[in-house]
Design a protein around this motif. Structure first.
Motif, PDB file in Angstrom:
ATOM      1  N   GLY A 200     -28.434-119.548  97.350  1.00 10.77           N
ATOM      2  CA  GLY A 200     -28.844-121.153  97.789  1.00 10.77           C
ATOM      3  C   GLY A 200     -27.998-121.952  97.252  1.00 10.77           C
ATOM      4  N   SER A 201     -28.056-123.088  97.797  1.00 10.21           N
ATOM      5  CA  SER A 201     -27.161-124.188  97.424  1.00 10.21           C
ATOM      6  C   SER A 201     -27.322-124.840  96.112  1.00 10.21           C
ATOM      7  N   GLY A 202     -28.720-124.600  95.561  1.00 12.18           N
ATOM      8  CA  GLY A 202     -28.967-124.983  94.287  1.00 12.18           C
ATOM      9  C   GLY A 202     -28.227-124.431  93.096  1.00 12.18           C
ATOM     10  N   VAL A 203     -27.583-123.369  93.339  1.00 13.51           N
ATOM     11  CA  VAL A 203     -27.042-122.589  92.263  1.00 13.51           C
ATOM     12  C   VAL A 203     -25.634-122.959  92.252  1.00 13.51           C
ATOM     13  N   THR A 204     -24.875-123.302  91.178  1.00 13.45           N
ATOM     14  CA  THR A 204     -23.407-123.495  90.979  1.00 13.45           C
ATOM     15  C   THR A 204     -22.756-122.013  90.659  1.00 13.45           C
ATOM     16  N   LEU A 205     -21.684-121.854  91.712  1.00 13.32           N
ATOM     17  CA  LEU A 205     -21.104-120.548  91.513  1.00 13.32           C
ATOM     18  C   LEU A 205     -19.795-120.886  90.513  1.00 13.32           C
ATOM     19  N   ILE A 206     -19.466-120.177  89.527  1.00 10.53           N
ATOM     20  CA  ILE A 206     -18.351-120.459  88.669  1.00 10.53           C
ATOM     21  C   ILE A 206     -17.387-119.279  88.882  1.00 10.53           C
ATOM     22  N   ASP A 207     -16.071-119.832  89.332  1.00  7.15           N
ATOM     23  CA  ASP A 207     -15.012-118.825  89.503  1.00  7.15           C
ATOM     24  C   ASP A 207     -14.097-118.760  88.206  1.00  7.15           C
ATOM     25  N   SER A 208     -14.299-117.781  87.250  1.00  3.00           N
ATOM     26  CA  SER A 208     -13.737-117.703  86.271  1.00  3.00           C
ATOM     27  C   SER A 208     -12.084-117.618  86.245  1.00  3.00           C
ATOM     28  N   GLY A 209     -11.688-116.885  87.374  1.00  2.10           N
ATOM     29  CA  GLY A 209     -10.258-116.875  87.505  1.00  2.10           C
ATOM     30  C   GLY A 209      -9.738-118.140  87.860  1.00  2.10           C
ATOM     31  N   ALA A 210     -10.307-119.116  88.796  1.00  2.00           N
ATOM     32  CA  ALA A 210      -9.926-120.601  89.035  1.00  2.00           C
ATOM     33  C   ALA A 210     -10.030-121.090  87.686  1.00  2.00           C
ATOM     34  N   GLU A 211     -10.841-121.012  86.893  1.00  2.50           N
ATOM     35  CA  GLU A 211     -10.831-121.886  85.571  1.00  2.50           C
ATOM     36  C   GLU A 211      -9.932-121.463  84.537  1.00  2.50           C
ATOM     37  N   THR A 212      -9.528-120.401  84.600  1.00  2.00           N
ATOM     38  CA  THR A 212      -8.318-119.693  83.760  1.00  2.00           C
ATOM     39  C   THR A 212      -7.107-120.475  83.965  1.00  2.00           C
ATOM     40  N   VAL A 213      -6.772-120.892  85.175  1.00  2.00           N
ATOM     41  CA  VAL A 213      -5.471-121.491  85.559  1.00  2.00           C
ATOM     42  C   VAL A 213      -5.625-122.943  84.718  1.00  2.00           C
ATOM     43  N   ASN A 214      -6.624-123.530  84.365  1.00  2.00           N
ATOM     44  CA  ASN A 214      -6.525-124.550  83.593  1.00  2.00           C
ATOM     45  C   ASN A 214      -6.049-124.360  82.375  1.00  2.00           C
ATOM     46  N   ASP A 215      -6.516-123.339  81.862  1.00  2.00           N
ATOM     47  CA  ASP A 215      -6.042-122.870  80.433  1.00  2.00           C
ATOM     48  C   ASP A 215      -4.732-122.638  80.361  1.00  2.00           C
ATOM     49  N   VAL A 216      -4.248-121.971  81.735  1.00  2.00           N
ATOM     50  CA  VAL A 216      -2.763-121.595  81.658  1.00  2.00           C
ATOM     51  C   VAL A 216      -1.797-122.646  81.680  1.00  2.00           C
ATOM     52  N   SER A 217      -2.302-123.769  82.418  1.00  2.00           N
ATOM     53  CA  SER A 217      -1.559-125.035  82.690  1.00  2.00           C
ATOM     54  C   SER A 217      -1.562-125.893  81.193  1.00  2.00           C
ATOM     55  N   ALA A 218      -2.620-125.869  80.549  1.00  2.00           N
ATOM     56  CA  ALA A 218      -2.569-126.610  79.172  1.00  2.00           C
ATOM     57  C   ALA A 218      -1.695-125.748  78.267  1.00  2.00           C
ATOM     58  N   MET A 219      -1.712-124.418  78.294  1.00  2.00           N
ATOM     59  CA  MET A 219      -1.067-123.576  77.369  1.00  2.00           C
ATOM     60  C   MET A 219       0.514-124.013  77.627  1.00  2.00           C
ATOM     61  N   LEU A 220       1.044-123.870  78.811  1.00  2.00           N
ATOM     62  CA  LEU A 220       2.278-124.332  79.343  1.00  2.00           C
ATOM     63  C   LEU A 220       2.976-125.712  78.662  1.00  2.00           C
ATOM     64  N   ASP A 221       1.915-126.601  78.931  1.00  2.00           N
ATOM     65  CA  ASP A 221       2.296-127.934  78.270  1.00  2.00           C
ATOM     66  C   ASP A 221       2.251-127.826  76.694  1.00  2.00           C
ATOM     67  N   TYR A 222       1.549-127.108  76.367  1.00  2.00           N
ATOM     68  CA  TYR A 222       1.441-127.134  74.508  1.00  2.00           C
ATOM     69  C   TYR A 222       2.393-126.512  73.964  1.00  2.00           C
ATOM     70  N   LEU A 223       2.808-125.264  74.809  1.00  2.00           N
ATOM     71  CA  LEU A 223       4.011-124.703  73.929  1.00  2.00           C
ATOM     72  C   LEU A 223       5.237-125.137  74.548  1.00  2.00           C
TER      73      LEU A 223
END
Length: 270
Positions: A200-223
């Motif tokens: 149902g629309s009341g439950v937010t789905l979290i896509d762990s894989g998609a979230e991971t790309v934010n970490d990848v992006s931050a890591m590329l910048d940081y290093l």
């Protein structure tokens, strides 16, 4: 200094492509080398020791191609092998569980989070531990969904069978009061419309894989290892230990790349 080396992605099968899809969108200049271990999936029911062995084989395959960063685009492998790979590899290694857990805590209003994943990931308690370490007030309800990965890998994720299996599997979550559901397996976003429909629309789905790309992006910048040149010098490469044809069918559909090509590679059997 621009770093044009590729980012490596590894998974038990096609699920990791859900992470790749996001990476292509967010990091269009980065070259992607992907390997899916379709010959030996599913990883979920396997002992973690064995998953760790397979993970090392996949990682070593990508390391030989001089990748600058490794993404374990598989929750079962992240749970089994991330600490080991991280401790022993000369490049940064990012898994999918921490980013998914963070996003779930952020999204949940009632502090009531559901996690669906493979048997291996659920057995490891990796999500529960990651969520409760960050916020001890969360309630976490976990469920293994062993039938989901085979549905995706056999290219049946649009079928009426898939619809029925998803509905039956998630029945127990209906009255549970969760407001956020972590798709704790990178194969599951291919079933996202069916999962959302049941929850149902009341439950937010979290896509762990998609979230991971934010970490990848931050890591590329940081290093400071991002590719900053105007174009990609090296084309993306995709490998599977299973049937290249089967892999391509799903990849073309999911990545919306009509000319998608992959190569079969042999890493040994069981």
């Amino acid at each position: 200094m621009s770093n044009e080396h590729a980012i490596g992605f590894m998974d038990s099968g096609v699920g990791g492509l859900t992470v790749v899809k996001q990476a292509r969108k967010q990091l269009p200049r980065e070259t992607i080398y992907f390997i899916g271990d379709q010959a030996r999936l599913p990883y979920g029911p396997r002992p973690s020791e064995q998953v760790r062995t397979f993970s090392w084989q996949l990682a070593n395959f990508l390391l030989k191609k001089h990748i600058k960063l490794l993404v374990i685009a598989c929750n079962t492998a992240t749970a089994a092998a991330l600490p080991d790979l991280r401790a022993n590899l000369p490049i940064p290694v990012i898994g999918v569980i921490a980013p998914g857990s963070r996003a779930a805590i952020k999204a949940s209003k009632q502090h009531h989070i559901g996690v669906i994943a493979t048997e291996g990931t659920i057995r490891s308690n990796a999500y529960r531990d990651a969520i409760l370490t960050q916020d001890p007030n969360e309630q976490v309800l976990s469920k293994a969904c062993p039938k989901f990965v085979p549905l995706v890998e056999s290219n049946e994720y649009h079928s009426t069978v898939a619809k029925r299996v998803v509905a039956e599997t998630l029945q127990s979550f209906k009255q549970s009061g969760i407001d956020t559901l972590v798709m704790g397996c990178t194969h599951y976003p291919l079933l996202r419309p069916l999962i959302q429909n049941v929850m149902g629309s009341g439950v937010t789905l979290i896509d762990s894989g998609a979230e991971t790309v934010n970490d990848v992006s931050a890591m590329l910048d940081y290093l400071d290892i991002a590719n900053t040149s105007a174009t990609k010098r090296y084309p993306d490469e995709y490998y599977t230990t299973g049937s290249a044809k089967q892999f391509e069918t799903i990849a073309k559909d999911w990545l919306e790349l009509p000319d998608f090509k992959s190569q079969h590679v042999d890493l040994g059997s069981e």
